[in-house]
Design an enzyme around this catalytic site. Structure first.
Site, PDB file in Angstrom:
ATOM      1  N   ASP A   1       0.520  -1.166   0.131  1.00 46.18           N
ATOM      2  CA  ASP A   1      -0.384   0.141  -0.301  1.00 46.18           C
ATOM      3  C   ASP A   1       0.991   1.273  -0.262  1.00 46.18           C
ATOM      4  O   ASP A   1       1.975   1.360   0.400  1.00 46.18           O
ATOM      5  CB  ASP A   1      -1.310   0.116   1.010  1.00 46.18           C
ATOM      6  CG  ASP A   1      -0.489   0.192   2.711  1.00 46.18           C
ATOM      7  OD1 ASP A   1       0.954   0.535   2.410  1.00 46.18           O
ATOM      8  OD2 ASP A   1      -1.181  -0.405   3.383  1.00 46.18           O
ATOM      9  N   SER A   2       0.330   2.496   0.143  1.00 45.44           N
ATOM     10  CA  SER A   2       1.063   3.750   0.171  1.00 45.44           C
ATOM     11  C   SER A   2       1.478   4.049   1.144  1.00 45.44           C
ATOM     12  O   SER A   2       2.490   5.386   1.267  1.00 45.44           O
ATOM     13  CB  SER A   2       0.363   4.346  -1.128  1.00 45.44           C
ATOM     14  OG  SER A   2      -1.365   5.133  -0.471  1.00 45.44           O
TER      15      SER A   2
ATOM     16  N   GLY B   1      -0.280   6.239   2.754  1.00 45.34           N
ATOM     17  CA  GLY B   1      -1.757   6.376   3.059  1.00 45.34           C
ATOM     18  C   GLY B   1      -2.593   6.331   4.087  1.00 45.34           C
ATOM     19  O   GLY B   1      -3.071   7.057   4.718  1.00 45.34           O
TER      20      GLY B   1
ATOM     21  N   ASP C   1      -2.615   8.978  -1.752  1.00 44.87           N
ATOM     22  CA  ASP C   1      -3.934   9.199  -1.248  1.00 44.87           C
ATOM     23  C   ASP C   1      -4.460   9.434   0.148  1.00 44.87           C
ATOM     24  O   ASP C   1      -3.675   9.116   1.193  1.00 44.87           O
ATOM     25  CB  ASP C   1      -5.078   7.943  -1.651  1.00 44.87           C
ATOM     26  CG  ASP C   1      -5.803   6.591  -1.300  1.00 44.87           C
ATOM     27  OD1 ASP C   1      -4.555   6.598   0.099  1.00 44.87           O
ATOM     28  OD2 ASP C   1      -6.135   5.872  -1.048  1.00 44.87           O
TER      29      ASP C   1
ATOM     30  N   GLY D   1     -11.062   4.033   1.184  1.00 46.67           N
ATOM     31  CA  GLY D   1     -11.981   4.861   1.845  1.00 46.67           C
ATOM     32  C   GLY D   1     -13.520   3.884   2.360  1.00 46.67           C
ATOM     33  O   GLY D   1     -14.878   4.975   2.710  1.00 46.67           O
TER      34      GLY D   1
ATOM     35  N   ASP E   1      -8.076  -7.622   0.859  1.00 41.04           N
ATOM     36  CA  ASP E   1      -6.957  -7.662   1.602  1.00 41.04           C
ATOM     37  C   ASP E   1      -7.355  -7.300   3.044  1.00 41.04           C
ATOM     38  O   ASP E   1      -8.014  -6.333   3.399  1.00 41.04           O
ATOM     39  CB  ASP E   1      -5.906  -6.725   1.505  1.00 41.04           C
ATOM     40  CG  ASP E   1      -5.819  -5.670   2.075  1.00 41.04           C
ATOM     41  OD1 ASP E   1      -6.534  -4.606   1.594  1.00 41.04           O
ATOM     42  OD2 ASP E   1      -5.220  -4.846   3.024  1.00 41.04           O
TER      43      ASP E   1
ATOM     44  N   CYS F   1     -12.298 -28.933   7.722  1.00 42.67           N
ATOM     45  CA  CYS F   1     -10.585 -27.887   6.995  1.00 42.67           C
ATOM     46  C   CYS F   1      -9.963 -28.831   6.632  1.00 42.67           C
ATOM     47  O   CYS F   1      -9.486 -30.480   7.736  1.00 42.67           O
ATOM     48  CB  CYS F   1     -10.434 -26.903   8.028  1.00 42.67           C
ATOM     49  SG  CYS F   1      -9.330 -26.491   7.677  1.00 42.67           S
TER      50      CYS F   1
ATOM     51  N   CYS G   1      -6.737 -27.862   6.636  1.00 44.42           N
ATOM     52  CA  CYS G   1      -5.718 -26.258   7.083  1.00 44.42           C
ATOM     53  C   CYS G   1      -4.413 -27.965   8.194  1.00 44.42           C
ATOM     54  O   CYS G   1      -4.984 -28.825   8.603  1.00 44.42           O
ATOM     55  CB  CYS G   1      -5.860 -25.032   7.640  1.00 44.42           C
ATOM     56  SG  CYS G   1      -5.889 -25.253   9.154  1.00 44.42           S
TER      57      CYS G   1
ATOM     58  N   CYS H   1      -6.490 -27.444  11.460  1.00 45.25           N
ATOM     59  CA  CYS H   1      -7.138 -28.568  11.799  1.00 45.25           C
ATOM     60  C   CYS H   1      -6.732 -30.244  11.882  1.00 45.25           C
ATOM     61  O   CYS H   1      -7.612 -30.702  12.236  1.00 45.25           O
ATOM     62  CB  CYS H   1      -8.356 -27.928  11.172  1.00 45.25           C
ATOM     63  SG  CYS H   1      -9.293 -27.075  11.327  1.00 45.25           S
TER      64      CYS H   1
ATOM     65  N   HIS I   1      -5.180 -21.568  10.323  1.00 47.11           N
ATOM     66  CA  HIS I   1      -7.182 -21.673  10.400  1.00 47.11           C
ATOM     67  C   HIS I   1      -7.342 -21.052   9.756  1.00 47.11           C
ATOM     68  O   HIS I   1      -7.752 -21.246   8.546  1.00 47.11           O
ATOM     69  CB  HIS I   1      -7.150 -22.608  11.612  1.00 47.11           C
ATOM     70  CG  HIS I   1      -8.776 -22.948  11.058  1.00 47.11           C
ATOM     71  ND1 HIS I   1      -9.122 -23.509   9.885  1.00 47.11           N
ATOM     72  CD2 HIS I   1     -10.143 -21.925  11.287  1.00 47.11           C
ATOM     73  CE1 HIS I   1     -11.010 -23.482   9.981  1.00 47.11           C
ATOM     74  NE2 HIS I   1     -11.861 -22.382  10.645  1.00 47.11           N
TER      75      HIS I   1
END
Lengths: 384, 384
Positions: free
Chosen positions: B99-100, B102, B153, B223, B273, B311, B313, B316, B342
């Site tokens: 990211d920037s 900001g 931004d 935003g 994200d 699951c 993972c 699990c 998980h």
């Protein structure tokens, strides 16, 4: 004597060194075997701090350790048993060893009373008074379900006078007998006896002799690395280890730096455990063949090399010293995770190389020439 | 316009849903491709907290995120560059997005001054005054070396009045132009523009339109998830997302719970994200299809099941709820490590299932019927 077919832990002697007491072997347990000399990483509270079991296995560790004292207080042995024993709890299907709680009670706990029958101490978790007897220690270990369990012993400090060591040996022997009687799963868990006696050959000799008469499937040397110093430890081992039966595994508890381990292997010790690789790792102290380094040192800020050149561990294969240094300063878990991982792999590479040199008949030369074999508690070079 | 052959980040539209704006696609970057809709785990300080990269990869994550604000302050972008760029630093050879700075500057930092040229803030590490300009943000991101970088931004709070949003849009547009000019590696890193404007359709529309004229290789909606509420977010996305070019990736920043992600996918968003899976995981909050659970709850003390039945993972497959609960109470790293692992896998399974339903043409039915698609910030059942 227990019929051999019912003994759950057995030692196979593969090769003896011709110039020392060192020996190459293999210990078989109900949940798999491990090669000796062996180093067992310590999972105090049921986890080797900061490592997932697949990464522990990738270090070459074959047997791991957990602490009865910690687990009996939290979550409690009945909870571990309800969750399917320590193997399931720790997600470690291979061999596990639990200590008896004796060492932790005598070194960590706020002890209220020690009698010939029990130790009474205050739980560090909720302040409750807890009684630990030989019987209770064994029953807790029966519930935890490790492959190798330890007799409940009295472990005095390294500088304790002869009279204190005398009393500790008497108790340790009486308690060893009680542990044997209390053991509820003798065909599933191998109970090891522990030799005490401090630095006194008379007491060590008597303790070893009487334990051998009790016929345990393995023997540990306890009460070392508790402040007596390197030379005293070496002397005691040189005396005690050769007394122990050749056809059973020999375990030096709580030791140590590579130098200490190599010294003990020279006398014929097969098994080791120690928190040094993980505890030091969490503090950014990393082992390398050229000596320990502290990853927080500013000289590593832009260092693109691995923790240790030539190391095949996950940390060294994937991360730069500079990045790992950053993770420590940023308070990220990744720093302690990576250096703990490297340090355990460092120990396991050393053990594998010791075993290979024993197999090749080049052990003494290896010990003399490999700089790792001399690594002791000296501060890292950059701190001196 | 930049010649297509020189654009470092490209979007391939594979299939559009017939009943919504949702789309299946693939984003190609200089360090590999990822399938969309995609969820990118957040490695704020250059590490996804508590996870080694091999376990991150095992969750099915294909692209990860790191924060410019944190890394420019510590260890500094020049240090990351000297260590071989973010891919080497984080030991993540695949796509990375930065990211920037900001968002962090406006939401976390102790801001001293904001002008049309720059933001001046106090470093949370050493108290030093730091200036961040569009040019500096891009140069930092050029040094960090991610595959996708973001324009600098201004991101006002969700309840900011129209006038504040108006000024933020003006600055965001002016700064976007400056970012484009400052970008030193336009054929190696794809610079995305960010649409601001709060909940105001006039401002959002104008911002999107002008950014599209600037021809970025991808567009983000910023935003949102800053306090405006779920319904407002849904409304804004329904308006803005369809405005964005169909042949470029669309990224909704910092969102969110599964419900939020699914809602955004319905409008045509491709990339997400969020720190929720890891931050909540460190606090013993685990996602399951039946609703979130808190692993510290006493009902899990002797629970031999996995965090989530079915699951796949690592957590699990290997650990019981009871053991994980213990690790949290014992203060062991393993608890946060396992639940973070998980939760990321939970998100990635959901994303994979969304993509599969898009490929099968069953997307709308999937969204209506799968209970995971309704998981929002409601407290876990046992807390209500």
């Amino acid at each position: 004597m227990t019929p051999v077919s019912d003994v759950p832990v057995r030692y196979q002697l593969i090769r003896k060194d011709t110039l020392s007491g060192a020996r190459l072997g293999r210990v078989t347990t109900p949940n798999g075997a491990f090669d000796t000399p062996a180093f067992m990483p310590v999972g105090t509270q049921g986890t080797i701090k900061g490592l997932l079991p697949d990464h522990v296995a990738a270090t070459g560790s074959q047997c791991i350790l957990a602490n009865t004292y910690h687990l009996m207080l939290r979550p409690g042995e009945k909870t571990v048993a309800a969750l399917g024993d320590l193997h399931r709890f720790m997600a470690w299907p291979g061999p596990i060893l639990t200590d008896s709680g004796g060492f932790q009670v005598f070194s960590l706990a706020d002890i209220n009373k020690v009698t010939d029958e029990m130790v009474v101490f205050k739980s560090h978790i909720d302040g409750a008074m807890v009684e630990l007897t030989p019987k209770r220690s064994i029953h807790v270990q029966n519930d935890l379900g490790a492959d190798i369990i330890m007799a409940f012993d009295e472990c005095p400090p390294g500088d304790a006078p002869w009279e204190v060591q005398r009393r500790a040996v008497d108790r340790t022997l009486r308690w060893a007998e009680k542990c044997k009687v209390a053991h509820q799963r003798p065909t599933e868990q191998g109970l090891f006896g522990i030799v005490q006696g401090g630095v006194n050959e008379d007491l060590r000799g008597e303790c070893a002799q009487k334990l051998i008469e009790m016929d345990f499937p393995g023997y540990a040397v306890g009460g070392l690395a508790v402040g007596e110093g390197f030379d005293a430890m070496k002397k005691v081992l040189g005396f005690v280890t050769p007394m122990l039966p050749e056809n059973k595994p020999r375990y030096l508890m709580g030791v140590g730096f590579p130098r200490d381990i190599v010294t003990a292997v020279l006398t014929g010790i097969d098994m080791f455990d120690c928190t040094i690789p993980t505890r030091n790792g969490r503090n950014a102290y990393a082992f390398t063949a050229a000596g320990a380094i502290r990853i927080r040192n500013s000289r590593f800020t832009k260092d693109t090399g691995p923790i240790e050149e030539g190391c095949d561990c996950y940390a060294c294969r994937t991360f730069t010293r500079g990045a790992i240094r950053h993770y420590f300063f940023a308070g990220e878990m990744l720093g302690p995770m990576l250096v703990s991982l490297h340090n355990i792999r460092f120990y396991q590479r050393l053990m594998a190389d010791l075993r290979q040199s024993l197999a090749d008949g080049t052990f003494t030369r290896f010990v003399e020439n490999d700089p790792r074999c001399r690594l002791g508690p000296a501060a890292p070079a950059e701190d001196v």
